[in-house]
Design a protein around this motif. Structure first.
Motif, short mmCIF file in Angstrom:
data_model
loop_
_atom_site.label_atom_id
_atom_site.label_comp_id
_atom_site.label_asym_id
_atom_site.label_seq_id
_atom_site.Cartn_x
_atom_site.Cartn_y
_atom_site.Cartn_z
N ALA A 1 0.70 -1.18 0.03
CA ALA A 1 -0.04 0.10 -0.07
C ALA A 1 0.81 1.21 0.09
O ALA A 1 0.50 2.18 -0.57
CB ALA A 1 -0.83 -0.03 1.20
N LYS A 2 1.87 1.09 0.78
CA LYS A 2 3.02 2.37 0.59
C LYS A 2 3.28 2.73 -0.85
O LYS A 2 3.31 4.04 -1.14
CB LYS A 2 4.29 2.15 1.45
N ASN A 3 3.51 1.77 -1.60
CA ASN A 3 3.97 1.97 -3.22
C ASN A 3 2.82 2.69 -3.80
O ASN A 3 2.76 3.64 -4.49
CB ASN A 3 4.10 0.69 -3.71
N ALA A 4 1.47 2.25 -3.39
CA ALA A 4 0.32 2.47 -4.17
C ALA A 4 0.00 4.13 -3.73
O ALA A 4 -0.36 5.05 -4.47
CB ALA A 4 -0.99 1.86 -4.04
N THR A 5 0.07 4.34 -2.33
CA THR A 5 0.12 5.58 -1.86
C THR A 5 1.11 6.56 -2.68
O THR A 5 0.52 7.83 -3.07
CB THR A 5 0.43 5.73 -0.45
N SER A 6 2.24 6.44 -2.83
CA SER A 6 3.22 7.12 -3.26
C SER A 6 2.70 7.24 -4.83
O SER A 6 2.82 8.48 -5.36
CB SER A 6 4.73 6.23 -3.56
N ILE A 7 2.33 6.36 -5.25
CA ILE A 7 1.68 6.60 -6.95
C ILE A 7 0.47 7.68 -6.81
O ILE A 7 0.64 8.43 -7.68
CB ILE A 7 1.58 5.40 -7.65
N LEU A 8 -0.27 7.40 -6.07
CA LEU A 8 -1.45 8.14 -5.75
C LEU A 8 -1.06 9.80 -5.51
O LEU A 8 -1.52 10.73 -6.09
CB LEU A 8 -2.25 7.70 -5.09
N ARG A 9 -0.22 10.01 -4.53
CA ARG A 9 0.69 11.05 -4.30
C ARG A 9 1.05 12.08 -5.48
O ARG A 9 0.83 13.13 -5.71
CB ARG A 9 1.18 11.37 -3.12
N GLU A 10 1.95 11.21 -6.38
CA GLU A 10 2.37 11.62 -7.38
C GLU A 10 1.29 12.12 -8.33
O GLU A 10 1.63 13.02 -9.34
CB GLU A 10 3.22 10.58 -8.39
N GLU A 11 0.33 11.43 -8.48
CA GLU A 11 -0.87 11.78 -9.38
C GLU A 11 -1.64 13.04 -8.78
O GLU A 11 -2.72 13.36 -9.33
CB GLU A 11 -1.72 10.56 -9.63
N GLY A 12 -1.44 13.77 -7.64
CA GLY A 12 -2.25 14.52 -7.16
C GLY A 12 -3.25 14.42 -5.98
O GLY A 12 -3.69 15.18 -5.60
N TYR A 13 -3.30 13.14 -5.48
CA TYR A 13 -4.10 12.66 -4.62
C TYR A 13 -3.61 12.98 -3.31
O TYR A 13 -2.48 12.86 -2.86
CB TYR A 13 -4.56 11.13 -4.85
N ASP A 14 -4.70 13.33 -2.26
CA ASP A 14 -4.25 13.18 -0.82
C ASP A 14 -4.28 12.00 -0.58
O ASP A 14 -5.65 11.31 -0.12
CB ASP A 14 -4.98 14.20 -0.09
N ALA A 15 -3.35 11.27 -0.24
CA ALA A 15 -3.33 9.76 0.01
C ALA A 15 -2.48 9.40 1.12
O ALA A 15 -1.56 9.79 1.53
CB ALA A 15 -3.08 8.73 -1.10
N ALA A 16 -3.10 8.32 1.80
CA ALA A 16 -2.25 7.66 3.00
C ALA A 16 -2.58 6.23 3.16
O ALA A 16 -3.16 5.68 2.43
CB ALA A 16 -2.88 8.35 4.27
N THR A 17 -1.53 5.71 3.51
CA THR A 17 -1.37 4.05 3.87
C THR A 17 -1.95 3.86 5.23
O THR A 17 -1.65 4.48 6.32
CB THR A 17 -0.17 3.70 3.79
N LEU A 18 -2.67 2.79 5.19
CA LEU A 18 -3.14 2.33 6.52
C LEU A 18 -2.07 1.55 7.39
O LEU A 18 -1.68 0.55 6.84
CB LEU A 18 -4.37 1.52 6.39
N LEU A 19 -1.55 2.07 8.49
CA LEU A 19 -0.42 1.38 9.12
C LEU A 19 -0.97 -0.04 9.45
O LEU A 19 -1.79 -0.42 9.94
CB LEU A 19 -0.05 2.16 10.26
N GLY A 20 -0.21 -1.05 9.15
CA GLY A 20 -0.49 -2.50 9.48
C GLY A 20 -1.36 -3.07 8.42
O GLY A 20 -1.73 -4.08 8.72
N GLY A 21 -2.14 -2.50 7.40
CA GLY A 21 -2.78 -2.85 6.58
C GLY A 21 -4.09 -3.67 7.14
O GLY A 21 -4.53 -3.13 8.41
N MET A 22 -4.78 -4.77 6.54
CA MET A 22 -5.64 -5.21 7.35
C MET A 22 -5.53 -6.10 8.64
O MET A 22 -6.24 -6.02 9.37
CB MET A 22 -6.60 -6.07 6.17
N SER A 23 -4.32 -6.35 8.58
CA SER A 23 -3.75 -7.03 9.77
C SER A 23 -3.81 -6.05 10.85
O SER A 23 -4.27 -6.53 12.08
CB SER A 23 -2.12 -7.43 9.53
N GLY A 24 -3.33 -4.71 10.83
CA GLY A 24 -3.43 -3.90 11.77
C GLY A 24 -4.84 -3.44 12.11
O GLY A 24 -5.17 -3.25 13.29
#
Length: 124
Positions: free
Chosen positions: A80-103
């Motif tokens: 998800a960190k990679n996806a968040t980075s891509i989204l931010r490059e594209e102008g989205y205000d994006a964040a990764t959920l720490l720990g994902g579904m496990s967290g």
């Protein structure tokens, strides 16, 4: 905003202020169907991103609204960190959920593992 803790996300979900983020679950469809955060949207690009294929997500940007914060969810939060980075490059205000579904699951269940992880996050 580049990451969000499960508690913070929980506080924002169902918010009467209209501050509720768009939940983008990038896990494979089978994982999404076996358990997901209520209200999340599945764009199953996890395996592509793990292989380094960013085009899979870029091709699906039309599925992600531009007028809301986006919280990206995967299994543990790493892809998800990679996806968040891509989204931010594209102008989205994006964040990764720490720990994902496990967290998220650990937070919901009040597990010891989640509590320990939460302590580590406080000191970052």
């Amino acid at each position: 905003m580049s990451s969000i803790r499960p508690k913070e996300l929980d506080d924002r979900l169902g918010s009467p202020s209209g501050d509720e983020p768009f939940l983008l679950d990038i896990r494979p469809e089978s994982a999404f169907e076996s358990g997901a955060i209520d209200g999340s949207h599945n764009v199953p690009v996890y395996n592509d991103l793990r292989r380094g294929d960013e085009s899979a997500l870029r091709d699906r940007l039309g599925d992600v609204p531009t007028d809301r914060d986006v919280v990206v969810v995967c299994k543990m939060g790493f892809v998800a960190k990679n996806a968040t980075s891509i989204l931010r490059e594209e102008g989205y205000d994006a964040a990764t959920l720490l720990g994902g579904m496990s967290g998220w699951t650990g937070y919901q269940n009040g597990s010891l593992g989640y509590k320990l992880r939460s302590l580590v996050w406080r000191f970052r």
